[in-house]
Design a protein around this motif. Structure first.
Motif, mmCIF file in Angstrom:
data_model
loop_
_atom_site.group_PDB
_atom_site.id
_atom_site.type_symbol
_atom_site.label_atom_id
_atom_site.label_comp_id
_atom_site.label_asym_id
_atom_site.label_seq_id
_atom_site.Cartn_x
_atom_site.Cartn_y
_atom_site.Cartn_z
ATOM 1 N N VAL A 118 -7.604 -9.865 4.127
ATOM 2 C CA VAL A 118 -7.766 -9.084 5.149
ATOM 3 C C VAL A 118 -6.134 -8.347 5.431
ATOM 4 O O VAL A 118 -5.360 -9.189 5.550
ATOM 5 C CB VAL A 118 -7.985 -9.761 6.779
ATOM 6 C CG1 VAL A 118 -7.769 -8.979 8.062
ATOM 7 C CG2 VAL A 118 -9.523 -10.513 6.413
ATOM 8 N N SER A 119 -6.354 -7.284 5.640
ATOM 9 C CA SER A 119 -4.982 -6.222 5.590
ATOM 10 C C SER A 119 -4.071 -6.808 6.740
ATOM 11 O O SER A 119 -2.819 -6.723 6.431
ATOM 12 C CB SER A 119 -5.117 -4.867 5.568
ATOM 13 O OG SER A 119 -5.735 -4.757 6.535
ATOM 14 N N SER A 120 -4.484 -6.909 7.680
ATOM 15 C CA SER A 120 -3.664 -7.449 8.865
ATOM 16 C C SER A 120 -3.018 -9.180 8.648
ATOM 17 O O SER A 120 -2.199 -9.343 9.359
ATOM 18 C CB SER A 120 -4.263 -7.311 10.284
ATOM 19 O OG SER A 120 -5.522 -8.431 10.336
ATOM 20 N N ASN A 121 -3.383 -9.574 7.924
ATOM 21 C CA ASN A 121 -2.970 -10.814 7.471
ATOM 22 C C ASN A 121 -1.540 -10.851 6.498
ATOM 23 O O ASN A 121 -1.784 -11.162 5.378
ATOM 24 C CB ASN A 121 -3.952 -11.773 6.661
ATOM 25 C CG ASN A 121 -3.527 -13.278 6.524
ATOM 26 O OD1 ASN A 121 -2.431 -13.692 6.921
ATOM 27 N ND2 ASN A 121 -4.508 -14.248 5.939
ATOM 28 N N ALA A 122 -0.685 -10.396 7.166
ATOM 29 C CA ALA A 122 0.551 -10.067 6.480
ATOM 30 C C ALA A 122 1.071 -11.254 5.887
ATOM 31 O O ALA A 122 1.806 -11.190 4.725
ATOM 32 C CB ALA A 122 1.621 -9.522 7.613
ATOM 33 N N ARG A 123 1.207 -12.524 6.221
ATOM 34 C CA ARG A 123 1.747 -13.435 5.531
ATOM 35 C C ARG A 123 0.959 -13.742 4.560
ATOM 36 O O ARG A 123 1.679 -13.806 3.211
ATOM 37 C CB ARG A 123 1.463 -14.830 6.394
ATOM 38 C CG ARG A 123 2.450 -14.910 7.583
ATOM 39 C CD ARG A 123 2.293 -16.489 7.965
ATOM 40 N NE ARG A 123 3.237 -17.255 7.661
ATOM 41 C CZ ARG A 123 4.315 -17.802 8.309
ATOM 42 N NH1 ARG A 123 4.556 -17.526 9.720
ATOM 43 N NH2 ARG A 123 5.087 -18.472 7.756
ATOM 44 N N ALA A 124 -0.122 -13.673 4.309
ATOM 45 C CA ALA A 124 -0.992 -13.775 2.953
ATOM 46 C C ALA A 124 -0.842 -12.622 1.950
ATOM 47 O O ALA A 124 -0.517 -12.817 0.888
ATOM 48 C CB ALA A 124 -2.571 -13.976 3.048
ATOM 49 N N ARG A 138 -8.635 -1.158 -1.916
ATOM 50 C CA ARG A 138 -8.631 -1.226 -0.456
ATOM 51 C C ARG A 138 -9.971 -0.714 0.016
ATOM 52 O O ARG A 138 -10.822 0.350 -0.576
ATOM 53 C CB ARG A 138 -7.496 -0.131 0.073
ATOM 54 C CG ARG A 138 -7.343 -0.188 1.448
ATOM 55 C CD ARG A 138 -6.270 0.729 1.820
ATOM 56 N NE ARG A 138 -5.108 0.054 1.681
ATOM 57 C CZ ARG A 138 -4.522 -0.846 2.314
ATOM 58 N NH1 ARG A 138 -4.990 -1.148 3.593
ATOM 59 N NH2 ARG A 138 -3.289 -1.311 2.059
ATOM 60 N N LEU A 139 -10.424 -1.491 0.915
ATOM 61 C CA LEU A 139 -11.771 -1.196 1.645
ATOM 62 C C LEU A 139 -11.615 -0.765 2.934
ATOM 63 O O LEU A 139 -11.609 -1.700 3.767
ATOM 64 C CB LEU A 139 -12.831 -2.737 1.429
ATOM 65 C CG LEU A 139 -12.881 -3.100 0.039
ATOM 66 C CD1 LEU A 139 -13.546 -4.462 0.176
ATOM 67 C CD2 LEU A 139 -13.613 -2.280 -0.852
ATOM 68 N N ALA A 144 -14.104 -6.440 10.542
ATOM 69 C CA ALA A 144 -14.230 -6.481 12.072
ATOM 70 C C ALA A 144 -13.145 -7.503 12.528
ATOM 71 O O ALA A 144 -13.708 -8.743 12.940
ATOM 72 C CB ALA A 144 -15.752 -6.497 12.839
ATOM 73 N N HIS A 145 -11.995 -7.346 12.875
ATOM 74 C CA HIS A 145 -11.146 -8.271 13.493
ATOM 75 C C HIS A 145 -11.322 -8.490 14.832
ATOM 76 O O HIS A 145 -11.575 -7.455 15.537
ATOM 77 C CB HIS A 145 -9.562 -7.856 13.161
ATOM 78 C CG HIS A 145 -8.526 -8.895 13.411
ATOM 79 N ND1 HIS A 145 -8.219 -9.215 14.647
ATOM 80 C CD2 HIS A 145 -7.817 -9.619 12.769
ATOM 81 C CE1 HIS A 145 -7.167 -9.875 14.679
ATOM 82 N NE2 HIS A 145 -6.962 -10.163 13.599
ATOM 83 N N VAL A 151 -10.103 -3.329 10.373
ATOM 84 C CA VAL A 151 -8.883 -3.334 9.545
ATOM 85 C C VAL A 151 -9.439 -3.237 8.165
ATOM 86 O O VAL A 151 -10.528 -3.779 7.808
ATOM 87 C CB VAL A 151 -8.211 -4.456 9.816
ATOM 88 C CG1 VAL A 151 -7.443 -4.460 11.266
ATOM 89 C CG2 VAL A 151 -8.797 -5.837 9.399
ATOM 90 N N ASP A 152 -8.392 -2.975 7.186
ATOM 91 C CA ASP A 152 -9.074 -2.862 5.741
ATOM 92 C C ASP A 152 -8.993 -4.417 4.992
ATOM 93 O O ASP A 152 -8.429 -5.224 5.573
ATOM 94 C CB ASP A 152 -7.771 -2.020 4.978
ATOM 95 C CG ASP A 152 -7.752 -0.517 5.467
ATOM 96 O OD1 ASP A 152 -8.581 -0.192 6.405
ATOM 97 O OD2 ASP A 152 -7.022 0.069 5.001
ATOM 98 N N GLY A 153 -10.017 -4.300 4.074
ATOM 99 C CA GLY A 153 -9.692 -5.520 3.305
ATOM 100 C C GLY A 153 -9.116 -4.993 1.674
ATOM 101 O O GLY A 153 -9.308 -3.942 1.577
ATOM 102 N N LEU A 154 -8.522 -5.977 1.294
ATOM 103 C CA LEU A 154 -7.866 -5.761 0.053
ATOM 104 C C LEU A 154 -8.249 -6.554 -0.919
ATOM 105 O O LEU A 154 -8.512 -7.825 -0.856
ATOM 106 C CB LEU A 154 -6.258 -5.948 0.290
ATOM 107 C CG LEU A 154 -5.432 -5.475 1.244
ATOM 108 C CD1 LEU A 154 -3.989 -5.878 1.467
ATOM 109 C CD2 LEU A 154 -5.650 -4.135 1.069
ATOM 110 N N VAL A 155 -8.599 -6.035 -2.230
ATOM 111 C CA VAL A 155 -8.873 -6.743 -3.402
ATOM 112 C C VAL A 155 -7.543 -7.002 -4.103
ATOM 113 O O VAL A 155 -6.764 -6.073 -4.408
ATOM 114 C CB VAL A 155 -9.787 -6.043 -4.239
ATOM 115 C CG1 VAL A 155 -9.973 -6.822 -5.522
ATOM 116 C CG2 VAL A 155 -11.018 -5.736 -3.459
ATOM 117 N N MET A 156 -6.960 -8.334 -4.490
ATOM 118 C CA MET A 156 -5.643 -8.564 -5.012
ATOM 119 C C MET A 156 -5.852 -9.220 -6.314
ATOM 120 O O MET A 156 -6.971 -10.237 -6.599
ATOM 121 C CB MET A 156 -4.726 -9.310 -4.120
ATOM 122 C CG MET A 156 -4.573 -8.693 -2.841
ATOM 123 S SD MET A 156 -3.489 -9.205 -1.853
ATOM 124 C CE MET A 156 -1.975 -9.035 -2.598
#
Length: 160
Positions: A118-124, A138-139, A144-145, A151-156
């Motif tokens: 989750v893009s808003s999970n800045a720590r992660a 980037r999705l 749905a936060h 917010v966006d979902g990231l593939v890392m």
């Protein structure tokens, strides 16, 4: 801190960590109303190798390692991580990730992928980036936060 395989005796400590995270609905794509049974069944899902971070006999974090996909994608690992609130910011997730990367290599995985950060999970996002993971996708507005809205979902991804 010792990272070790989880035992059946760790289930309550694991639920104490993952239960509030699931209920908060801010980082995992799981139903917020899941019961203890639902959450532990997910965490101990067949194919998950489950670990705990143990500090003097107290579980302060947990993670699992699995193949990301079957067949042609089975050479890429995937993990999930959760840290107890009282241990946040103490390097627990970093230690668990380093451990799972080594374990993944030992199991023959060639890479590790987080399918949805989750893009808003800045720590992660910051931690995974510092450990060499690149954002490869980037999705837009895919999550749905509960307080921030979509917010966006990231593939890392990171090669091992």
């Amino acid at each position: 801190m010792l990272i070790r395989l989880a035992t059946d005796d760790d289930a309550e400590a694991i639920w104490r960590i993952i239960g509030p995270i699931i209920a908060a609905g801010e980082t995992y794509l799981l139903p917020r109303d899941w019961t203890r049974s639902d959450g532990l069944a997910y965490w101990y899902e067949p194919g998950h190798e489950v670990f705990v971070a143990d500090e003097a006999g107290r579980v302060i974090g947990t993670c699992y390692l699995q193949a990301n996909k079957l067949g042609g994608g089975s050479h890429v690992a995937n993990c999930g991580f959760a840290t107890a609130p009282e241990a946040t910011g103490r390097g627990v997730a970093r230690a668990m990730c380093l451990h799972t990367m080594e374990r993944a290599k030992a199991r023959g995985f060639r890479a590790m992928q987080f399918n949805f950060v989750v893009s808003s999970n800045a720590r992660a996002v910051g931690l995974w980036t510092s450990l060499g993971f690149d954002t490869v996708g980037r999705l837009p507005e895919a999550f749905a936060h509960p307080t921030l809205g979509y917010v966006d979902g990231l593939v890392m991804f990171r090669r091992l």
